[in-house]
Design a protein around this motif. Structure first.
Motif, PDB file in Angstrom:
ATOM      1  N   GLU A   1      -0.714   9.362   4.665  1.00 25.97           N
ATOM      2  CA  GLU A   1      -0.906   7.908   4.720  1.00 25.97           C
ATOM      3  C   GLU A   1       0.423   7.175   4.553  1.00 25.97           C
ATOM      4  OE1 GLU A   1      -3.402   4.315   2.489  1.00 25.97           O
ATOM      5  OE2 GLU A   1      -3.442   6.348   1.678  1.00 25.97           O
TER       6      GLU A   1
ATOM      7  N   LEU B   1      -2.489  11.561   0.856  1.00 27.27           N
ATOM      8  CA  LEU B   1      -1.675  10.392   0.507  1.00 27.27           C
ATOM      9  C   LEU B   1      -0.313  10.451   1.197  1.00 27.27           C
ATOM     10  CD1 LEU B   1      -2.524  10.135  -3.299  1.00 27.27           C
ATOM     11  CD2 LEU B   1      -3.041   8.400  -1.546  1.00 27.27           C
TER      12      LEU B   1
ATOM     13  N   ALA C   1       0.605   4.013  -2.825  1.00 30.45           N
ATOM     14  CA  ALA C   1       0.240   5.377  -2.407  1.00 30.45           C
ATOM     15  C   ALA C   1       1.297   6.376  -2.826  1.00 30.45           C
ATOM     16  CB  ALA C   1       0.043   5.414  -0.890  1.00 30.45           C
ATOM     17  N   SER C   2       2.560   5.965  -2.783  1.00 33.29           N
ATOM     18  CA  SER C   2       3.652   6.854  -3.200  1.00 33.29           C
ATOM     19  C   SER C   2       3.500   7.225  -4.675  1.00 33.29           C
ATOM     20  CB  SER C   2       5.000   6.184  -2.962  1.00 33.29           C
ATOM     21  OG  SER C   2       5.203   5.955  -1.580  1.00 33.29           O
TER      22      SER C   2
ATOM     23  N   LYS D   1      -5.644  15.852  -2.072  1.00 28.54           N
ATOM     24  CA  LYS D   1      -5.461  14.403  -2.147  1.00 28.54           C
ATOM     25  C   LYS D   1      -3.991  14.017  -1.953  1.00 28.54           C
ATOM     26  CE  LYS D   1      -6.432  10.368  -5.030  1.00 28.54           C
ATOM     27  NZ  LYS D   1      -6.983   9.866  -6.309  1.00 28.54           N
TER      28      LYS D   1
ATOM     29  N   GLU E   1       0.656   7.265  -6.300  1.00 30.93           N
ATOM     30  CA  GLU E   1      -0.556   8.081  -6.424  1.00 30.93           C
ATOM     31  C   GLU E   1      -0.292   9.537  -6.060  1.00 30.93           C
ATOM     32  OE1 GLU E   1      -3.717   6.327  -4.182  1.00 30.93           O
ATOM     33  OE2 GLU E   1      -3.440   4.350  -5.104  1.00 30.93           O
ATOM     34  N   ILE E   2       0.689   9.787  -5.213  1.00 36.29           N
ATOM     35  CA  ILE E   2       1.029  11.175  -4.825  1.00 36.29           C
ATOM     36  C   ILE E   2       1.430  11.975  -6.051  1.00 36.29           C
ATOM     37  CG2 ILE E   2       2.687  12.610  -3.563  1.00 36.29           C
ATOM     38  CD1 ILE E   2       2.746  10.398  -1.415  1.00 36.29           C
TER      39      ILE E   2
ATOM     40  N   ARG F   1       0.837  -1.212   0.000  1.00 38.26           N
ATOM     41  CA  ARG F   1       0.000   0.000   0.000  1.00 38.26           C
ATOM     42  C   ARG F   1       0.867   1.256   0.000  1.00 38.26           C
ATOM     43  NH1 ARG F   1      -3.306   3.052  -2.137  1.00 38.26           N
ATOM     44  NH2 ARG F   1      -4.053   4.766  -0.804  1.00 38.26           N
ATOM     45  N   ARG F   2       1.986   1.234   0.729  1.00 36.90           N
ATOM     46  CA  ARG F   2       2.884   2.395   0.756  1.00 36.90           C
ATOM     47  C   ARG F   2       3.450   2.661  -0.638  1.00 36.90           C
ATOM     48  NH1 ARG F   2       8.451   2.192   4.057  1.00 36.90           N
ATOM     49  NH2 ARG F   2       8.906   0.822   2.287  1.00 36.90           N
TER      50      ARG F   2
END
Length: 426
Positions: A76, A73, A54-55, A69, A57-58, A50-51
């Protein structure tokens, strides 16, 4: 040490075997520890995945101008990073807890080993030689040795305390002769490689042969975290630690004549007179390293090598198969050789010959590979006294004593004694 996967697949048989060793059934507890470890590892992997996502997605959020957003992120990711860091430490703790639990358990016996609680349940395998008869009351070794002026416990106590001895003159030479005779026999006739080993070892070596952590109080520990070896089994077996051997070189057979040191922490009041139970003694050790298919046969061979010592010395003995409750912590099967001591009118242990299967190898990470195969397997290790030199000296003195207290030298030892035939009181 055991493989937790094997325990999962053989839980009932594992528990039954442990109970015969006087230990508690432990499969349920061990599997629960492993389940907790596996669940934690899965959570860590999910958090790491997930990390990573998410990285990525940043960057996309920032590229799309969605700063809110992106900030969410980033928060998170920071939280996941913290969880992973603390989680890795906890994962190590869980693995160490499982390893410690596994390391505390004794080896399980081979099929056919008699089930029992103590030495009273051991079974006679066979005996050799006729118990000698004397026209006089035979003396114990310490009475003989002190009368000969070659065995001095009083001076040893001044130097080092109880359970030490000073040997002098011809008795000192006789002990040296016995050790040299046995080492020559095993090297020249039985195919063992002579090795001169350190008598100080690291904790890792003691753990590898299962002296640690359970039996720490039985050994002497130095201020710089080294241990005086209780037997040269420790350094000899650890010669193959952290290695992958070619199956073609097996079996490896090592032998050493060394000084050994034991605190005798659990023997208060036992054998306090004489040399039977000393803090320091010399011993000829035999160690074999084999593949998994040949360790049982190798134990039979090793037993024969140890028996040959007493046969050549013409000392009566018997061989006992130890029951499950009397075996050593790391053994799967043990044969004890007990020499006849006329002064005590009893058989006393002079050698133990044990097969450990892959129990020690797992602790040492000692493996082998068959040529042409990718898979590696754990070696099997065996050890045996070939034999205890001090106890052999006792057996020679008591079996070869004469009415006037002299000691006749066994014929096979005379070349090592410069041709001397008798140690005389005169």
């Amino acid at each position: 040490m055991f493989d937790i996967k094997w325990i999962r697949e053989n839980a009932e048989a594992f528990d039954k075997a442990l109970v015969t060793r006087g230990a508690e059934a432990s499969s349920e507890r061990l599997i629960a520890l492993d389940d907790e470890r596996i669940a934690h590892v899965q959570k860590l992997q999910e958090a790491q995945q997930r990390r990573n996502s998410a990285s990525k997605e940043i960057g996309k959020a920032k590229g799309a101008g969605d700063e809110e957003k992106a900030q969410a992120l980033m928060a998170e990711v920071a939280e996941l990073k913290s969880f992973v860091q603390t989680g890795e430490a906890k994962g190590k703790e869980l693995q160490e807890a499982l390893n410690e639990a596994l390391a505390a358990l004794p080896n399980i016996p081979l099929e056919g080993v008699p089930v029992g609680e103590d030495e009273e349940d051991n079974i006679l395998l066979h005996s050799w030689g006729d118990v000698p008869s004397f026209d006089f009351e035979p003396k114990e070794h310490y009475d003989l040795g002190e009368a000969l002026g070659g065995m001095d416990f009083e001076t040893a106590a001044k130097l080092s305390g109880s359970r030490f001895v000073v040997l002098r003159s011809k008795l000192a030479r006789l002990e040296r002769a016995i050790g040299q005779f046995m080492l020559d026999l095993h090297v020249n006739e039985h195919g063992y490689e002579e090795v001169c080993v350190p008598t100080l070892v690291r904790s890792e070596a003691m753990f590898g042969t299962a002296q640690l952590p359970k039996f720490a109080e039985d050994s002497f520990h130095t201020d710089d975290d080294r241990w005086l070896i209780p037997t040269s089994e420790v350094p000899l077996t650890n010669l193959v630690r952290e290695s992958i051997l070619d199956a073609d070189v097996l079996p490896l057979r090592f032998s050493a004549l060394s000084q050994c040191f034991r605190s005798e922490a659990g023997s208060a009041g036992r054998d306090t007179r004489g040399m039977l139970r000393q803090h320091q003694f010399s011993k000829v050790e035999m160690v074999s390293v084999t593949d998994e298919d040949n360790s049982v046969a190798e134990q039979e061979r090793m037993l024969g090598c140890a028996e040959k010592v007493l046969q050549l010395l013409k000392i009566p003995y018997r061989v006992m198969t130890l029951c499950t409750g009397d075996m050593g912590f790391g053994a799967r099967r043990t044969f004890d050789i007990e020499a006849w001591l006329p002064g005590q009118h009893a058989y006393r242990e002079i050698s133990s010959v044990s097969t450990c299967g892959d129990f020690q190898a797992r602790r040492m990470n000692a493996r082998y590979r068959v040529t042409g195969e990718k898979a590696v397997k754990y070696v099997h290790t065996l050890n045996g006294s070939g034999v205890a030199v001090g106890r052999c000296l006792i057996a020679v003195m008591e079996n070869y004593q004469t009415e006037d207290g002299s000691i006749v030298i066994p014929e096979v030892l005379r070349p090592y004694m410069g041709g001397l035939e008798v140690i005389s009181t005169k």
